[in-house]
Scaffold this motif. Sequence first.
Motif, PDB file in Angstrom:
ATOM      1  N   TYR A   1      63.233  17.131 -14.799  1.00 16.97           N
ATOM      2  CA  TYR A   1      63.643  17.019 -17.034  1.00 16.97           C
ATOM      3  C   TYR A   1      64.740  17.348 -17.479  1.00 16.97           C
ATOM      4  O   TYR A   1      65.747  16.498 -17.890  1.00 16.97           O
ATOM      5  CB  TYR A   1      62.326  17.388 -17.530  1.00 16.97           C
ATOM      6  CG  TYR A   1      62.203  17.246 -18.993  1.00 16.97           C
ATOM      7  CD1 TYR A   1      62.293  16.200 -19.725  1.00 16.97           C
ATOM      8  CD2 TYR A   1      62.540  17.811 -19.350  1.00 16.97           C
ATOM      9  CE1 TYR A   1      62.203  15.749 -20.484  1.00 16.97           C
ATOM     10  CE2 TYR A   1      63.405  17.789 -20.940  1.00 16.97           C
ATOM     11  CZ  TYR A   1      62.567  16.787 -21.776  1.00 16.97           C
ATOM     12  OH  TYR A   1      62.795  16.718 -22.992  1.00 16.97           O
ATOM     13  N   GLU A   2      65.011  18.937 -17.095  1.00 19.51           N
ATOM     14  CA  GLU A   2      66.446  19.303 -16.933  1.00 19.51           C
ATOM     15  C   GLU A   2      67.346  18.914 -16.397  1.00 19.51           C
ATOM     16  O   GLU A   2      68.303  18.929 -17.578  1.00 19.51           O
ATOM     17  CB  GLU A   2      65.983  21.073 -16.371  1.00 19.51           C
ATOM     18  CG  GLU A   2      65.194  21.958 -16.381  1.00 19.51           C
ATOM     19  CD  GLU A   2      65.088  22.086 -18.730  1.00 19.51           C
ATOM     20  OE1 GLU A   2      66.440  23.038 -18.851  1.00 19.51           O
ATOM     21  OE2 GLU A   2      64.470  21.922 -19.281  1.00 19.51           O
TER      22      GLU A   2
ATOM     23  N   PHE B   1      59.774  19.615 -13.551  1.00 21.77           N
ATOM     24  CA  PHE B   1      60.410  21.186 -14.835  1.00 21.77           C
ATOM     25  C   PHE B   1      61.679  20.522 -14.631  1.00 21.77           C
ATOM     26  O   PHE B   1      63.129  20.258 -15.095  1.00 21.77           O
ATOM     27  CB  PHE B   1      60.210  22.585 -14.583  1.00 21.77           C
ATOM     28  CG  PHE B   1      61.128  23.224 -15.488  1.00 21.77           C
ATOM     29  CD1 PHE B   1      61.022  23.524 -16.949  1.00 21.77           C
ATOM     30  CD2 PHE B   1      61.477  24.111 -15.476  1.00 21.77           C
ATOM     31  CE1 PHE B   1      61.268  24.414 -17.695  1.00 21.77           C
ATOM     32  CE2 PHE B   1      62.484  24.838 -15.415  1.00 21.77           C
ATOM     33  CZ  PHE B   1      62.367  24.722 -16.992  1.00 21.77           C
ATOM     34  N   LEU B   2      62.894  20.848 -13.112  1.00 19.31           N
ATOM     35  CA  LEU B   2      63.775  21.072 -12.859  1.00 19.31           C
ATOM     36  C   LEU B   2      64.525  19.348 -13.415  1.00 19.31           C
ATOM     37  O   LEU B   2      65.532  19.307 -13.846  1.00 19.31           O
ATOM     38  CB  LEU B   2      64.196  21.566 -11.354  1.00 19.31           C
ATOM     39  CG  LEU B   2      63.014  23.286 -10.605  1.00 19.31           C
ATOM     40  CD1 LEU B   2      63.883  22.870  -9.426  1.00 19.31           C
ATOM     41  CD2 LEU B   2      64.215  23.714 -11.472  1.00 19.31           C
TER      42      LEU B   2
ATOM     43  N   VAL C   1      67.858  15.598 -19.065  1.00 17.07           N
ATOM     44  CA  VAL C   1      68.589  15.711 -20.381  1.00 17.07           C
ATOM     45  C   VAL C   1      70.240  17.242 -20.543  1.00 17.07           C
ATOM     46  O   VAL C   1      70.454  16.053 -21.444  1.00 17.07           O
ATOM     47  CB  VAL C   1      67.686  17.025 -21.159  1.00 17.07           C
ATOM     48  CG1 VAL C   1      66.042  16.541 -21.371  1.00 17.07           C
ATOM     49  CG2 VAL C   1      67.680  17.999 -21.119  1.00 17.07           C
TER      50      VAL C   1
END
Lengths: 287, 244, 267
Positions: free
Chosen positions: C96-97, C93-94, C100
Amino acid sequence: MFEYCTDPKLIEGFQWWSCYLSNGKHLNFYFSFLVVLSLLALTVPFILLFGFTGALARRASFTPLRWFGTIYTSMVRGVPDIIFFLFVPIAMDQGIEVIRHKIKCSDWSESIRQGNDFVVCTAAKMPLSSSPQWVHETYGFMLATIAFAIVFGAFAANTIHGALGAVPKGQLETGAAFGMSPRQIFHRIHLPQMWVYALPGLSNLWMILIKASPLLFLLGVEDIVYWARELGGSKTARFAYPHGDWRLGYFLFLLVFYLFLTWASEKFFDRLMHRLSRGQNTAASMA
Amino acid sequence: MTFTKLMASIALVALTTTSVAAADTVRMGTEGAYAPYNFINDKGEVDGYEIELGNELCKRAELECKWVTNDWDSIIPNLVSGNYDTIMAGMSITAERDEVIDFTSEYFPADPSSYVALAGADASATKGTVAAQTATIQAAFIAASDATVVEFATMEDTIAAVRNGEADSVLADHAALKDIVDASGGALAFVGDGVSIGGGVGMGVRESDGELKAKFEAAIAAMKADGSLNAMIAKWFDGRKAGY
Amino acid sequence: MSCFDTLTSYGLRSIGIGERLLPKSDFTLCDQVVLIGSGMIWNVYFAVLALSLGFFFAVSLALGRNSDNALFRIPAHAFIFVIRGSPLFIQFFLIYEAFVLIPKMGWDINLGFIEITVETKWLTKAWLGALITLFLNTAGYTANIFYGALQSIPKGDIEAALAIGMSKRQIFWRISFPTMLRLAWPSYTNEAIFLFHATALVFFSSFPAWRQKGDSLYYASYFADKTFNPFVPYPIIAVYFISFTLLIILLFGYVNRRLNRHVASNT
């Protein structure tokens, strides 16, 4: 929670935050930390139980039992835990209900599989649909515990099997020379000595278990990841505390929590290893 | 081994506990992540149009109801295996689903799906890269069209993808998107024409559960007849006229 | 459609070759086996690349962690701590964040014979972004295993090497490195299995699936969703994983025997 929280639209700054962080949803979030920690703690005895069963089965002289042990450990280790969790708990749940159905509703004439449906009599439902919500949640929690224990028990079986084999033969032979029975040798020498060899593997397993806990949401347990996602997601004006996408903040908080948990565990195991190594002729005891 | 004994006794208790089965407790399954149909409110309780409607239906059918949340992906398998008895989760009535479970008649009219893009984008945004939530009817629709489908695990991710330029637009139920567009402060806007994909939203029940279905069917018909269903839809969906 | 037809239309569906549309109804067992198998291409791709690239990074990290120079030791230690201390799910998650947020840019890189364009937007695609996450993850775990092995190299071996006048470089390549590998190999085998299994988590990560090209779990959950029956697709994917795990065990076992062939006490 606080008196000034009745209309969150009117407050800001510290008051807003104190209300926001203490609303019902956040209390659920805080509670889920306890859920995760207690699940971790509760699975440990079951993991050891499954691990010992698997390891002893693999050492058994009775061939089918040995096969069972080998198949259990290698099959479960071969499947990723996520995929295992996607269908095994639901199968276990149905299995329990079928057994209950057979016991309680033996006069039931219709079949359990009706087309796509899985139908058991009302009295066989596990838990009963009239049970309060906490019973359902506890039952779900129990299923999750067992599912985790089956998976991690297979890894533990492997470690314990290895550790039982690592106890120096001389120690066991000494026991025999003293006239101990095989049973006595196992309980007084083999088992206690095994721990020091099993501990590094088991502590590693504990670390893996901690880090597998976000998978609980797959098992329908509302864990910390579930609530972090739920709370962090953007909230429209329909909610009392509207905000944008705050998932990053919540996940960073989870990151800190996990780092702390693994760090504390590592310290604990270091100490335990130090204690267990006393009087052992291994490298760790000389440090 | 004491653990073995413990396990055995737990199993025994699990297999033999008897209790007075109050036959009329109906467990209602929902997702809790699809405002305004169903969501978890700030108190941490399920809330939304379907929750209010469901409670009203239970009252009229004289049933005792309890809400259960379940992940969207496994919401139908858990219904057929009997973990709950109904689904009210903004679920469109489709032929595929109807083969596996039964639906009551709809309690929310067919809602066209809409595209949302960054404000200022033109209709070409609906032809480029379009985001949708995995395993929704919208994802299947885009996959069959000329546009490029990008599937995200959650609705939140699809919106984030439009905001940061990963996708040109997102396709989802109009009602669910409207809340988000309104809250975006002008950053997001509807774009292009809506498309009709699914049927109306109905309550899912097991095929073997005809009796329960009939009870809810009657209650829904009664609410349609006396206008209370229209009023409830207007309350949750910005004064929308359903016209039942 | 016969099973052979299914194989030709969907065998490579996960990398975009074959039928554009996924089967919509009348799912046969063959459909499920073929498409899920097609998705396994991605799981194997992630595992092979992350492990082979991660190996080199792990060796450098282990040496950094073992170094006397704080400039290397502290960052290496911190990296290993964060990777080992947090769930992969959260790392996905981190990362990917973070990806982006990187502005979308492209560079043309001339390799002499061919010119390729490198674009930052690739980072948010699973084939690169998820690969980087898995690469960092396995590097962290492997580095810790290698570091432990470096610490367990018998001092006598190194002293003996010094005594016969080997240079530091020679000692590393001829003594430390091979011994480290030999000691670390059983644990490293486990790590390879864990990493291979971790590729299943890509489906649950934030990295989206483009044009219905996904990993095995993507297709398994597609079928579970369409047929509403989890008891067919998930056992199929489980069998695939068991077979590939056995392959890993065989492969690593072969290497292990080669690493240990000079060790006399190997019974």
